[in-house]
Design a protein around this motif. Structure first.
Motif, PDB file in Angstrom:
ATOM      1  N   SER A  20       0.839  -1.218   0.000  1.00  0.00           N
ATOM      2  CA  SER A  20       0.000   0.000   0.000  1.00  0.00           C
ATOM      3  C   SER A  20       0.865   1.257   0.000  1.00  0.00           C
ATOM      4  N   GLY A  21       1.564   1.488  -1.107  1.00  0.00           N
ATOM      5  CA  GLY A  21       2.377   2.681  -1.248  1.00  0.00           C
ATOM      6  C   GLY A  21       3.837   2.455  -0.897  1.00  0.00           C
ATOM      7  N   ALA A  22       4.696   3.328  -1.421  1.00  0.00           N
ATOM      8  CA  ALA A  22       6.142   3.198  -1.217  1.00  0.00           C
ATOM      9  C   ALA A  22       6.525   3.358   0.243  1.00  0.00           C
ATOM     10  N   GLN A  23       5.838   4.245   0.948  1.00  0.00           N
ATOM     11  CA  GLN A  23       6.187   4.455   2.354  1.00  0.00           C
ATOM     12  C   GLN A  23       5.968   3.184   3.169  1.00  0.00           C
ATOM     13  N   GLN A  24       4.890   2.455   2.859  1.00  0.00           N
ATOM     14  CA  GLN A  24       4.681   1.188   3.551  1.00  0.00           C
ATOM     15  C   GLN A  24       5.787   0.203   3.201  1.00  0.00           C
ATOM     16  N   GLY A  25       6.247   0.229   1.967  1.00  0.00           N
ATOM     17  CA  GLY A  25       7.334  -0.652   1.569  1.00  0.00           C
ATOM     18  C   GLY A  25       8.597  -0.407   2.375  1.00  0.00           C
ATOM     19  N   ILE A  26       8.945   0.861   2.567  1.00  0.00           N
ATOM     20  CA  ILE A  26      10.125   1.205   3.367  1.00  0.00           C
ATOM     21  C   ILE A  26       9.924   0.744   4.805  1.00  0.00           C
ATOM     22  N   ASP A  27       8.714   0.933   5.322  1.00  0.00           N
ATOM     23  CA  ASP A  27       8.413   0.528   6.696  1.00  0.00           C
ATOM     24  C   ASP A  27       8.496  -0.993   6.866  1.00  0.00           C
ATOM     25  N   ARG A  84      -2.527   4.514  -3.441  1.00  0.00           N
ATOM     26  CA  ARG A  84      -1.556   3.877  -2.528  1.00  0.00           C
ATOM     27  C   ARG A  84      -1.215   2.465  -2.986  1.00  0.00           C
ATOM     28  N   LEU A  85      -0.607   2.378  -4.157  1.00  0.00           N
ATOM     29  CA  LEU A  85      -0.264   1.074  -4.712  1.00  0.00           C
ATOM     30  C   LEU A  85       1.198   1.052  -5.151  1.00  0.00           C
ATOM     31  N   ALA A  86       1.907   0.047  -4.691  1.00  0.00           N
ATOM     32  CA  ALA A  86       3.315  -0.138  -5.043  1.00  0.00           C
ATOM     33  C   ALA A  86       3.636  -1.623  -4.922  1.00  0.00           C
ATOM     34  N   PHE A  87       4.881  -1.981  -5.212  1.00  0.00           N
ATOM     35  CA  PHE A  87       5.265  -3.375  -5.011  1.00  0.00           C
ATOM     36  C   PHE A  87       6.737  -3.466  -4.650  1.00  0.00           C
ATOM     37  N   LEU A  88       7.088  -4.576  -4.028  1.00  0.00           N
ATOM     38  CA  LEU A  88       8.460  -4.921  -3.675  1.00  0.00           C
ATOM     39  C   LEU A  88       8.867  -6.187  -4.406  1.00  0.00           C
ATOM     40  N   ILE A  89      10.143  -6.266  -4.792  1.00  0.00           N
ATOM     41  CA  ILE A  89      10.740  -7.541  -5.203  1.00  0.00           C
ATOM     42  C   ILE A  89      11.832  -7.827  -4.181  1.00  0.00           C
TER      43      ILE A  89
END
Length: 469
Positions: free
Chosen positions: A175-182, A319-324
């Motif tokens: 749910s967004g880049a900030q959540q990815g960092i968190d 609020r959309l992003a992804f992680l690899i």
């Protein structure tokens, strides 16, 4: 030039002098020119500079205290109260938050968000309705924590088309880049673990790392990427768990890493057994030169965690992003995502999957590329020919420029704001809030006409500062 020397009053105005002094100092505090607990100028010193009675300054300082902007210490003077500056800094959408300032402005060069008028509302409405008709109640059910299976497959294909091979099982919808960092912070960092960030950098990421009690070390960024010599010294002595970087159009400098720097960075990550968190939010906006591949595209040893957000050229509220993630940490990241919010909105995931499959994302991307390139060209040309006092390096893409003059950027931004232009002073991108002549300007919310107006205001503001020196 001292900060308070930018203060001006109009003795012919009907507004009381003490109110004019109060407003001027209040604006400097709100813009971050005065730091928390910094001593304000001595009453006698400021009254002499402004050529007013001491009582005028006394009354202005009393009003600052009453309004919560300052406090006094008997025998020591008047000081800035810290809690008034907190709203100046970077918020979750990667812009400077000036929302609390009531002064109307003409151009916002501080925001990195797409204008709402450019949102692809009709196209997204079409896919939303199609998903609701097709999936009915399933559109509102929980998805698995890693994300909606068809969307992950669409993302895998999107990455393949952009020369980034990845294992489907290592894709996480978030749910967004900030959540990815968190999520990465919670997955990898324990209290007192060390991480490395570029200097200057995006302070939203720094806040997430600090929340884990991490020890953060800044390494300067050069014209082609992070300083490799200094980085290796830190890797040798501090054994950091993570290196956080933005390889394309870095925020705030606009720098893109050279091929050589990327390869050196991968070598060091492997040598010292650490991970690279590559934050890619603007790589599609390459206007000139050859395509610049991500570090993840060269990651043969699984040392790179790749973070990609769609917000900057889509709709931030989605609020959309992804992680690899590297295979070794995939299970841990999935568990942390589940504990954070179980899963990202099922409806939004299904709709965006359809949006990708129908080619609407590529159409929107092509449109935004054309719009932003037009704005980029106008901004660069205006800076070159209308503001010779501004130094900058062309980033060749992205939505912002890192520039400098020979005056303090806090003072310049304060005067520009008074004239209706918002820019981001460089101080807010450094952990130590150092004084700097650099500032960031973004054209995400300014069309060609607004850009030209902004340059005129910037020019006026600069010469106003110079005339006061």
């Amino acid at each position: 030039m001292k900060i308070y020397e930018s203060i001006e009053i109009d003795k012919n105005s009907d507004e009381p002098l003490y109110l004019q002094v109060y407003e001027a100092i209040k604006n400097l505090i709100e813009n971050g020119a005065f730091k928390a607990d910094e001593k304000l100028p001595a009453i006698r010193e400021l009254s002499k500079k402004l050529e007013v009675n001491n009582i005028t300054i006394v009354n202005a300082y009393k009003l600052l205290e009453q309004k919560g902007y300052a406090y006094s210490k008997v025998g020591s003077g008047t000081f800035v109260r810290g809690n008034k500056k907190d709203d100046i800094y970077i918020n979750d959408d990667r812009k400077v938050n000036f929302s609390h300032i009531r002064t109307p402005y003409k151009v916002d060069f501080s925001s990195m968000n797409i204008e709402s008028e450019l949102f692809p509302v009709d196209d997204f409405k079409e896919v939303l309705n199609e998903v609701l008709d097709r999936d009915r109640g399933l559109a509102f059910a929980y998805q698995e924590s890693q994300g909606y299976y068809p969307l992950r497959e669409s993302i895998r294909q999107y990455l393949k088309d952009n020369d980034i091979p990845c294992d489907f099982n290592n894709i996480h919808v978030i749910s967004g880049a900030q959540q990815g960092i968190d999520i990465i912070s919670k997955s990898l960092l324990s209290f007192n673990d060390t991480i490395v960030v570029e200097s200057p950098t995006y302070t939203g990421a720094v806040a997430a790392f600090k929340s884990r009690g991490a020890s953060i070390i800044e390494v300067p960024i050069e014209e082609d990427g992070i300083n490799i010599k200094e980085l290796e010294q830190v890797l040798k002595s501090c054994n950091p768990k993570l290196i956080y970087i933005m390889s394309n159009y870095q925020n705030p400098t606009g720098i893109s890493y050279s091929q050589s720097k990327k390869l050196q960075l991968l070598y060091l990550a492997q040598k010292y057994n650490t991970y690279i968190l590559e934050d890619d939010y603007l790589s599609e906006l390459k206007f000139y030169g050859e395509k610049n591949p991500s570090i993840k595209a060269m990651d043969a040893k699984e040392r790179v965690i790749y973070l990609k957000s769609f917000s900057k050229i889509f709709m931030p509220g989605i609020r959309l992003a992804f992680l690899i993630t590297p295979s070794y940490i995939t299970k841990k990241v999935t568990a942390v995502k589940y504990n954070t919010d179980i899963s990202t909105s099922s409806l939004i995931q299904r709709a965006f999957d359809l949006y990708l499959r129908k080619g609407k994302w590529q159409n929107h991307l092509n449109k935004m590329w054309s719009i932003y390139k037009g704005r980029y060209d106008v901004l660069v040309n205006n800076l070159k020919y209308e503001t010779p006092f501004v130094e900058f390096k062309e980033p060749m893409g992205g939505i912002h420029i890192w520039a400098k003059t020979d005056v303090d950027s806090i003072i310049l931004s304060s005067l520009a704001k008074e004239k209706g232009l918002l820019i981001s002073p460089g101080r807010i991108f450094y952990m130590d809030e150092r004084d700097t002549e650099y500032f960031r300007i973004s054209f995400a919310c300014a069309d060609e006409e607004k850009i030209e107006e902004a340059i005129k205001i910037l020019k006026e503001s600069y010469y106003d500062v110079k005339n006061k020196v």
